[in-house]
Enzyme design. Structure first.
Site, PDB file in Angstrom:
ATOM      1  N   GLY A 258       0.826  -1.280  -0.015  1.00 47.12           N
ATOM      2  CA  GLY A 258       0.041   0.059  -0.118  1.00 47.12           C
ATOM      3  C   GLY A 258       0.959   1.339  -0.118  1.00 47.12           C
ATOM      4  N   GLU A 284       0.065  -1.803  -7.176  1.00 42.28           N
ATOM      5  CA  GLU A 284      -0.889  -0.761  -7.663  1.00 42.28           C
ATOM      6  C   GLU A 284      -0.169   0.545  -7.827  1.00 42.28           C
ATOM      7  OE1 GLU A 284      -4.495  -0.337  -5.447  1.00 42.28           O
ATOM      8  OE2 GLU A 284      -3.375  -0.635  -3.499  1.00 42.28           O
TER       9      GLU A 284
END
Length: 497
Positions: A258, A284
């Site tokens: 994250g 991501e």
């Protein structure tokens, strides 16, 4: 270039009230900059004239101060999804001036293609280059651009001079077929490429090009403190133990992380933990720490949706593209966060929590259960599908007034069924194979701060039986004490006996 040149104000004047607008980018990276500010100025002018003006914004994830920030300050956002992290927008959301619906990032593109939220009227897309045939080279973030570019009725391009056309080749743009026609997404290693380096837009939809010249405006992370460094060391120690036990192969597995200071510290730990092999990432977001790992040879490859880099690091990367060309690929959000691919590759998921409870449930989004902080982002995509799902957070915040380990989380984003390991600076709680009471003891003993361990053990004694022995009257006692007295440590269990 054959497309009409527009000023930002000219472009903003084209977008009507209540339009559905798709923004490029993922986090601040790749988000449009000058046109959203012009839309905000227009909104303020129309509001001063007593006229309604808001637009509905669909993105890849969060944006930046030029977009979400300026538009929120102008109260120009009607509907917003799937994620945000701007203080001004957060205020609008929590006061219901903006209708924000939180969403797993992997889901939005398909829902938009299914017309779940109405048609996309406009797309505002930042590009590093545009050809006369409508092919664009994106900047540092992809997000949901391939879908917005396909579906939008009209497109405005922001041509950002800070990003060279030599970014061609870093992107892998791919849109899967929608159910029931979808086949497997053919990614079998983090470095596989399955799409195209450019996005093709019908030239007739491009109404104009607006010039810009700015990096993404991302601040560098604060210096790593002892707590964050210890969390990072604990994560690496756990992974080394898993590898030695044979539960992680010797060549290791792809890693997801994250975003934020704690996540950055965890990644920093990979540079220090030489017992671990160099990593690959299927994630991501790639932050400054990953670029440093690549320069050290500690990260071999990174597949991502965005390069969320500080301006200084962004400048370094854009001036050394050839070094990074064989080390990076940028994908759309529905591919970077694809549950199918995450499960196939065996991604190790590492995310952060606002709070965790003693039974293993995680709150990632809401402060004291009511106020939205940022959103669930992609954590659910990776948590539910990762080979190992790790959550980390400091054991306390606000100098001990808040325990981040609580009897029951005030909002559930990730249930106990999706959480394998909880890590704080205090230690590691491996929750795999444990029943709820066993999990509670392990979390209290290994992860809770010593200030709060006796109080958490006392809460367990208040339990009313059953497999998960909550006392529903007392379950939010920590939060109630904080709201009433300013410290969770002031909880009085006797009022619930």
């Amino acid at each position: 270039m054959s497309f009409t040149k527009l000023t930002a104000d000219e472009a903003a004047a084209l977008i009507p009230h209540d339009a559905n607008v798709g923004f490029s980018g993922f986090t601040a990276s790749g988000s449009p900059k000058v046109v959203p500010e012009a839309i905000a100025r227009r909104a303020e002018q129309l509001h001063a004239e007593g006229k309604d003006y808001k637009i509905n914004i669909f993105t890849g994830a969060s944006t930046n101060n030029w977009a979400d920030g300026a538009l929120a300050r102008a109260n120009a956002i009607g509907k917003r999804t799937p994620y945000q992290n701007t203080p001004d927008l957060r205020k609008r959301i929590n006061s219901h001036d903006c209708h924000y619906f939180d969403l797993h990032l992997s889901e939005l593109a398909q829902k938009v293609r299914y017309n779940t939220y109405g048609e996309i009227d406009w797309a505002i897309i930042e590009v590093a280059d545009v050809a006369d045939n409508g092919e664009i080279v994106l900047g540092m973030g992809v997000g949901n651009v391939p879908t917005y570019a396909l579906l939008a009725k009209h497109v405005i391009l922001e041509l950002n001079a800070k990003f060279p056309r030599e970014l061609y080749g870093f992107h892998d743009n791919y849109v899967p077929q929608d159910p029931p026609y979808r086949r497997e997404i053919p990614i079998y290693t983090a470095s596989d490429r399955i799409g195209t380096p450019t996005v093709k837009i019908d030239p007739s939809k491009i109404v104009g090009v607006v010039d810009s010249c700015s990096y993404d405006g991302i601040k560098g992370f604060t210096a790593l403190d002892d707590t964050s460094l210890q969390i990072g060391a604990n994560v690496c120690s756990f992974l080394m133990g898993e590898m030695k036990a044979g539960r992680i192969p010797a060549g290791f597995l792809p890693v997801q992380s994250g975003v934020g200071n704690v996540a950055n510290a965890v990644l920093y730990g990979f540079g220090e933990a030489k017992e671990l092999p160099p990593i690959t990432m299927y994630t991501e977001v790639i932050q400054d720490a990953v670029i440093e790992l690549m320069k050290q040879g500690r990260c071999r490859f990174g597949s991502t949706c965005s390069l969320t880099l500080s301006d200084k690091m962004e400048e370094e990367v854009t001036h050394n593209l050839e070094f990074f060309r064989d080390k990076l690929v940028l994908r759309p959000a529905e591919i970077s966060n694809s549950p199918e691919v995450i499960r196939r590759l065996g991604v190790i998921a590492m995310n952060t929590a606002l709070e965790a409870d003693i039974f293993g449930n995680i709150n990632s989004t809401h402060v004291v259960g009511t106020k939205m902080m940022n959103g669930i982002g992609g954590s659910g995509d990776f948590t539910r599908n990762g080979y190992i799902s790790i959550f980390s957070c400091p054991s306390i915040t606000k100098e001990g007034l808040i325990s981040n380990i609580v009897p029951m989380v005030s909002h559930v984003d990730h249930s106990e069924h999706s959480v394998d390991v909880l890590i704080t600076e205090q230690g590691v709680a491996d929750l795999r194979g444990l029943d709820p009471v066993q999990r509670a003891h392990r979390i209290i003993d290994n992860c809770a701060n010593p200030i709060y361990r006796p109080l958490l053990r006392d809460y367990l004694k208040l339990g009313k039986g059953g497999q998960t022995p909550h006392n529903l009257a007392a379950a939010l006692g920590f939060h109630t004490a904080f709201l009433e007295t300013g410290s969770m440590a002031n909880v009085d269990w006797s009022r619930y006996e």
